[in-house]
Write a protein that holds these residues in place. Structure first.
Motif, mmCIF file in Angstrom:
data_model
loop_
_atom_site.group_PDB
_atom_site.id
_atom_site.type_symbol
_atom_site.label_atom_id
_atom_site.label_comp_id
_atom_site.label_asym_id
_atom_site.label_seq_id
_atom_site.Cartn_x
_atom_site.Cartn_y
_atom_site.Cartn_z
ATOM 1 N N ASP A 58 0.871 -1.184 0.000
ATOM 2 C CA ASP A 58 0.000 0.000 0.000
ATOM 3 C C ASP A 58 0.907 1.233 0.000
ATOM 4 O O ASP A 58 1.638 1.469 0.967
ATOM 5 C CB ASP A 58 -0.878 -0.024 1.264
ATOM 6 C CG ASP A 58 -1.868 1.133 1.290
ATOM 7 O OD1 ASP A 58 -1.693 2.098 0.515
ATOM 8 O OD2 ASP A 58 -2.811 1.079 2.107
ATOM 9 N N VAL B 251 -4.210 8.240 1.992
ATOM 10 C CA VAL B 251 -5.435 7.440 2.131
ATOM 11 C C VAL B 251 -5.073 5.956 2.066
ATOM 12 O O VAL B 251 -4.578 5.472 1.050
ATOM 13 C CB VAL B 251 -6.452 7.772 1.004
ATOM 14 C CG1 VAL B 251 -7.710 6.920 1.150
ATOM 15 C CG2 VAL B 251 -6.797 9.255 1.018
ATOM 16 N N LEU C 123 -5.865 2.804 -1.042
ATOM 17 C CA LEU C 123 -6.237 3.448 -2.306
ATOM 18 C C LEU C 123 -5.314 3.020 -3.447
ATOM 19 O O LEU C 123 -5.781 2.741 -4.558
ATOM 20 C CB LEU C 123 -6.189 4.985 -2.123
ATOM 21 C CG LEU C 123 -6.373 5.836 -3.374
ATOM 22 C CD1 LEU C 123 -7.736 5.589 -4.011
ATOM 23 C CD2 LEU C 123 -6.232 7.330 -3.022
ATOM 24 N N PHE D 278 -12.332 -2.817 -4.833
ATOM 25 C CA PHE D 278 -12.029 -2.655 -3.407
ATOM 26 C C PHE D 278 -12.745 -3.736 -2.620
ATOM 27 O O PHE D 278 -13.884 -4.080 -2.926
ATOM 28 C CB PHE D 278 -12.517 -1.291 -2.907
ATOM 29 C CG PHE D 278 -11.835 -0.119 -3.556
ATOM 30 C CD1 PHE D 278 -10.541 0.228 -3.212
ATOM 31 C CD2 PHE D 278 -12.491 0.639 -4.512
ATOM 32 C CE1 PHE D 278 -9.901 1.310 -3.803
ATOM 33 C CE2 PHE D 278 -11.871 1.725 -5.114
ATOM 34 C CZ PHE D 278 -10.572 2.066 -4.752
ATOM 35 N N HIS E 174 -5.796 -0.089 -7.855
ATOM 36 C CA HIS E 174 -6.749 0.444 -6.860
ATOM 37 C C HIS E 174 -7.773 -0.655 -6.625
ATOM 38 O O HIS E 174 -8.672 -0.797 -7.438
ATOM 39 C CB HIS E 174 -7.485 1.678 -7.373
ATOM 40 C CG HIS E 174 -6.634 2.731 -7.971
ATOM 41 N ND1 HIS E 174 -5.892 3.616 -7.226
ATOM 42 C CD2 HIS E 174 -6.400 3.046 -9.262
ATOM 43 C CE1 HIS E 174 -5.261 4.443 -8.040
ATOM 44 N NE2 HIS E 174 -5.544 4.120 -9.271
ATOM 45 N N LEU F 199 -11.679 6.464 2.081
ATOM 46 C CA LEU F 199 -11.508 5.928 0.734
ATOM 47 C C LEU F 199 -12.744 6.213 -0.120
ATOM 48 O O LEU F 199 -12.649 6.677 -1.258
ATOM 49 C CB LEU F 199 -11.276 4.419 0.874
ATOM 50 C CG LEU F 199 -10.951 3.628 -0.373
ATOM 51 C CD1 LEU F 199 -9.733 4.187 -1.068
ATOM 52 C CD2 LEU F 199 -10.700 2.163 0.013
ATOM 53 N N VAL G 268 -12.784 8.439 -3.519
ATOM 54 C CA VAL G 268 -13.243 7.891 -4.807
ATOM 55 C C VAL G 268 -14.309 8.808 -5.400
ATOM 56 O O VAL G 268 -14.261 9.162 -6.580
ATOM 57 C CB VAL G 268 -13.770 6.445 -4.622
ATOM 58 C CG1 VAL G 268 -14.459 5.948 -5.883
ATOM 59 C CG2 VAL G 268 -12.622 5.507 -4.260
#
Ligand SMILES: [Zn+2]
Length: 316
Positions: free
Chosen positions: A16, A22, A25, A184, A225, A283, A287
């Motif tokens: 990450d 964030v 992400l 996600f 992502h 998140l 987005v």
């Protein structure tokens, strides 16, 4: 500080890179063989995080041989120039159509600013140009041997951007950049959404690329992502249905000759698609604020182009 790092296949690590602070992400992947490759590298403001995460895995930045960028959007490739300062032997593998934008990022930054707004571009950090001698422009079909047990293969993957690449690896995974949109996971559920900014979104081309990757029968998809989807066939099916849905939406609007009201329909559709992500508030908010808006613009521009080509009699 602990880093969010997972080994997602033998010697393949998902890191990450904490894009603009964030969590969850942006993912950078390390393929840690005799020769070492990063797949995507994050924006300039993530460069320190990437280097510290590599060190925590016992990898010195000097040992990195390749930074393979899925495409030149700033959250994937913007940090390459900065990272090269600590990675003296690394080459940046980039689609031939994107190489000039890394060498001279001015146009890239200008176009990203229009798509996403100046605030977020500033948070990505200043883009350091990459010298031509450190670029390896590719077109798809190239192999990058990293050692006896791993060779990466470059696949041309237009649609999200004309300079998009996917990368396959020998354990059945494919690094998909933004080709497939965003994925996600939260609490055993997942959300998939299409996020493709103007000016280059082409849904029909996206669908062709998704078919091309599907034909490889991947076991896992490594999303930029964010993270690794292990039910690749299922997720590809979901993405294909979603893209067909958007294509129909565009075709219907264009054949009616009216694009007004489309934005509302799009936002309602995305709200439903993003519902599983609601538990991750920062998140979810990012987005919506920075990615969905770019997609709405990208989609409307795609529809306008289709409408124009209808008027001049060039319907695809
Ligand atoms: Zn992108």
């Amino acid at each position: 500080m602990a880093f969010d790092i997972k080994e997602v296949a033998p010697d393949i690590f998902q890191i990450d890179d904490e894009v603009v602070g964030v969590p969850g992400l942006g993912a950078v992947y390390l393929v840690n063989e005799d020769r070492k490759a990063l797949v995507d590298c994050g924006p300039t403001s993530s460069a320190d995080t990437v280097i510290r995460a590599l060190k925590s895995l016992g990898v010195k930045p000097e040992e990195i041989d390749y930074i393979i960028v899925s495409h030149v959007h700033l959250d994937h490739a913007g940090g390459a120039g900065k990272l090269l300062e600590s990675m003296p032997r690394a080459k940046v593998v980039v689609h031939r159509r994107g190489a000039k934008h890394l060498e001279d990022p001015e146009k890239l930054v200008a176009s990203a600013t229009i798509a996403q707004g100046i605030e977020i571009i500033n948070r990505y950090g200043r883009v350091v140009p990459v010298a031509a001698s450190r670029l390896w422009p590719v077109v798809g079909g190239e192999s990058i041997p990293l050692g006896d047990s791993q060779t990466l293969k470059i696949i041309e993957a237009p649609g999200h951007a004309p300079h998009e690449l996917c990368v396959s690896e020998r354990y059945g995974g494919v690094f998909v950049g933004d080709t497939f949109g965003l994925y996600f996971e939260d609490s055993g559920r997942h959300a998939v959404i299409q996020v493709h900014p103007p000016p280059s979104l082409d849904i029909e081309v996206c669908l062709e690329t998704v078919e091309k990757i599907k034909d490889l029968r991947p076991e896992r998809l490594y999303f930029a992502h964010f993270g690794t989807a292990s039910q690749a066939g299922e997720v590809i099916g979901e993405i294909t249905r979603q893209l067909h849905g958007y294509l129909k939406l565009a075709q219907d609007a264009v054949s009616r000759g009216r694009l007004d009201g489309l934005e509302k329909v799009l936002r309602e559709r995305i709200t439903r698609e993003l519902e599983p992500l609601k538990g991750k508030l920062a998140l979810y908010q990012f987005v919506w604020d920075y990615l969905v808006s770019a997609f709405v613009e990208g989609f409307l521009e795609y529809c306008r182009k289709k409408q124009k080509s209808m008027i001049v009699g060039e319907v695809k």
